[in-house]
Design a protein around this motif. Structure first.
Motif, PDB file in Angstrom:
ATOM      1  N   LYS A  49       4.072   6.080  -2.222  1.00 46.77           N
ATOM      2  CA  LYS A  49       4.343   7.106  -1.190  1.00 46.77           C
ATOM      3  C   LYS A  49       5.017   8.250  -1.229  1.00 46.77           C
ATOM      4  O   LYS A  49       6.239   8.031  -1.892  1.00 46.77           O
ATOM      5  CB  LYS A  49       4.983   6.070   0.181  1.00 46.77           C
ATOM      6  CG  LYS A  49       4.707   7.047   1.324  1.00 46.77           C
ATOM      7  CD  LYS A  49       5.398   6.278   2.613  1.00 46.77           C
ATOM      8  CE  LYS A  49       5.127   7.142   3.907  1.00 46.77           C
ATOM      9  NZ  LYS A  49       5.879   6.812   4.825  1.00 46.77           N
ATOM     10  N   HIS A  99      -2.370   3.879  -2.869  1.00 46.24           N
ATOM     11  CA  HIS A  99      -1.089   3.002  -2.556  1.00 46.24           C
ATOM     12  C   HIS A  99      -0.104   4.357  -2.420  1.00 46.24           C
ATOM     13  O   HIS A  99       1.148   4.190  -2.641  1.00 46.24           O
ATOM     14  CB  HIS A  99      -0.510   2.568  -3.892  1.00 46.24           C
ATOM     15  CG  HIS A  99      -1.318   1.265  -4.164  1.00 46.24           C
ATOM     16  ND1 HIS A  99      -2.674   1.079  -4.707  1.00 46.24           N
ATOM     17  CD2 HIS A  99      -1.074  -0.103  -3.914  1.00 46.24           C
ATOM     18  CE1 HIS A  99      -3.076  -0.308  -4.690  1.00 46.24           C
ATOM     19  NE2 HIS A  99      -2.040  -1.018  -4.201  1.00 46.24           N
ATOM     20  N   GLY A 100      -0.585   5.416  -1.848  1.00 43.84           N
ATOM     21  CA  GLY A 100       0.378   6.304  -1.142  1.00 43.84           C
ATOM     22  C   GLY A 100       0.444   7.727  -1.793  1.00 43.84           C
ATOM     23  O   GLY A 100       1.026   8.623  -1.225  1.00 43.84           O
ATOM     24  N   SER A 110       0.832  -1.128   0.044  1.00 40.30           N
ATOM     25  CA  SER A 110       0.052   0.050   0.054  1.00 40.30           C
ATOM     26  C   SER A 110       0.697   1.324   0.004  1.00 40.30           C
ATOM     27  O   SER A 110       0.437   2.293  -0.211  1.00 40.30           O
ATOM     28  CB  SER A 110      -0.958  -0.065   1.227  1.00 40.30           C
ATOM     29  OG  SER A 110      -0.058   0.209   2.481  1.00 40.30           O
ATOM     30  N   ASP A 111       2.214   1.034   0.129  1.00 40.87           N
ATOM     31  CA  ASP A 111       2.968   2.386  -0.023  1.00 40.87           C
ATOM     32  C   ASP A 111       3.715   2.440  -1.175  1.00 40.87           C
ATOM     33  O   ASP A 111       4.838   3.372  -1.075  1.00 40.87           O
ATOM     34  CB  ASP A 111       3.630   2.625   1.238  1.00 40.87           C
ATOM     35  CG  ASP A 111       4.915   1.345   1.347  1.00 40.87           C
ATOM     36  OD1 ASP A 111       4.729   0.377   0.571  1.00 40.87           O
ATOM     37  OD2 ASP A 111       5.499   1.003   2.441  1.00 40.87           O
TER      38      ASP A 111
END
Length: 300
Positions: free
Chosen positions: A14, A38-39, A10-11
């Motif tokens: 980022k 996804h950030g 999910s990052d």
């Protein structure tokens, strides 16, 4: 339909800032959503305020930092303003996605040159205009960027022009131009500014305005009979491909146009069933074994 779970961490985006044209609906909105989940911080550009407002609320409901800007990709001043406002809001620009497009079914003789021009203006010229205005921000050493790495441009295309497509001459021409822009910028801006430029060519995607206009349900049932690979994709499929290309997983991918269509553009009608082919090849084999060896008649 069940919400598909992303296979990506999910990052993976980022700290990235993405600007998407056509980001308020359809495939564009799905890419915006997945980038945000996804950030990434997300700016979307579109012509219709109501669509933008509801898309921004939707994105914010997931806790995504999102903002919408009204603008038309056909107007250079709009493109310039939206790119500048995005950077003012989020401090930099890492990813530009060109997903704004126009489409309708029409035979060439019923399409006015103005109608043809409109689609090229939105798809081809609009894509180039956005890239042109984003360059100074997305290149290596741009505001908020390191002096060594540039950002990424993703152009949403189509497979229509790989062969030819009925009632889509305007879009086929427009997307052929978009693909040329993608490759040329990948070469030139990849070399000079460390910007990666790639494309995605979606096949028919369910639950989009494009599909409602281009493939009413009455048509799609028939299609399955003569297109062996015909199955609708999901907006999710396109967004996952976009995530892959935008993330570090795609850091060595430049100038690639990735068809995401389940192989549909390769589809051909099957003229003979398999059993008939086996039967036929046996018959042909037998005939050729029994035939006398042909000696050409003498000229003398």
């Amino acid at each position: 339909m069940m919400e598909s779970v992303s296979p990506f961490k999910s990052d993976i985006l980022k700290g990235k800032v993405a600007l998407l044209t056509g980001g308020g609906s359809g495939i564009g909105l799905e890419i915006s959503t997945q980038f945000g989940k996804h950030g990434a911080s997300v700016a979307i550009m579109g012509r219709r305020k109501a669509v933008l407002d509801s898309a921004v609320s939707y994105l914010q409901s997931f806790g995504i930092p999102a903002i919408g800007f009204q603008g038309d990709v056909r107007k250079q001043e709009d493109a310039k303003r939206v790119v500048e406002l995005t950077v003012k809001q989020f401090g930099k620009l890492d990813i530009l996605v060109n997903a704004a497009a126009g489409n309708f079914l029409v035979s060439p003789e019923d399409l006015s040159p103005n109608g043809f021009r409109t689609v090229l203006d939105i798809d081809s010229v609009g894509t180039f205009t956005m890239c042109h205005e984003a360059l100074n921000y997305i290149k290596k050493g741009g505001p908020g960027r390191s002096s060594t790495s540039g950002g990424m441009i993703l152009n949403i295309s189509a497979t229509l022009h790989y062969t030819a497509s009925w009632y889509q001459i305007h879009v086929a021409a427009a997307k052929a131009a978009v693909d040329a822009v993608t490759r040329n910028l990948a070469l030139e801006w990849g070399t000079d500014y460390d910007i990666r430029v790639n494309g995605i060519a979606p096949g028919p995607i369910g639950d989009t305005a494009g599909m409602r206009k281009l493939g009413p349900e009455e048509i799609s049932n028939k299609s399955k009979e003569y297109m062996p690979l015909y199955k609708l994709g999901e907006k999710y499929d396109i967004a996952m491909a976009a995530l892959y290309l935008a993330s570090d997983a795609g850091k060595y991918i430049n100038g690639t146009i990735m068809p995401v269509d389940g192989g549909l553009w390769l589809s051909r009608p099957r003229h003979l069933p398999k059993d008939a082919v086996k039967e036929l090849s046996r018959t042909v084999e037998k005939k050729s074994r029994n035939a006398p060896v042909g000696v050409p008649p003498s000229k003398l």
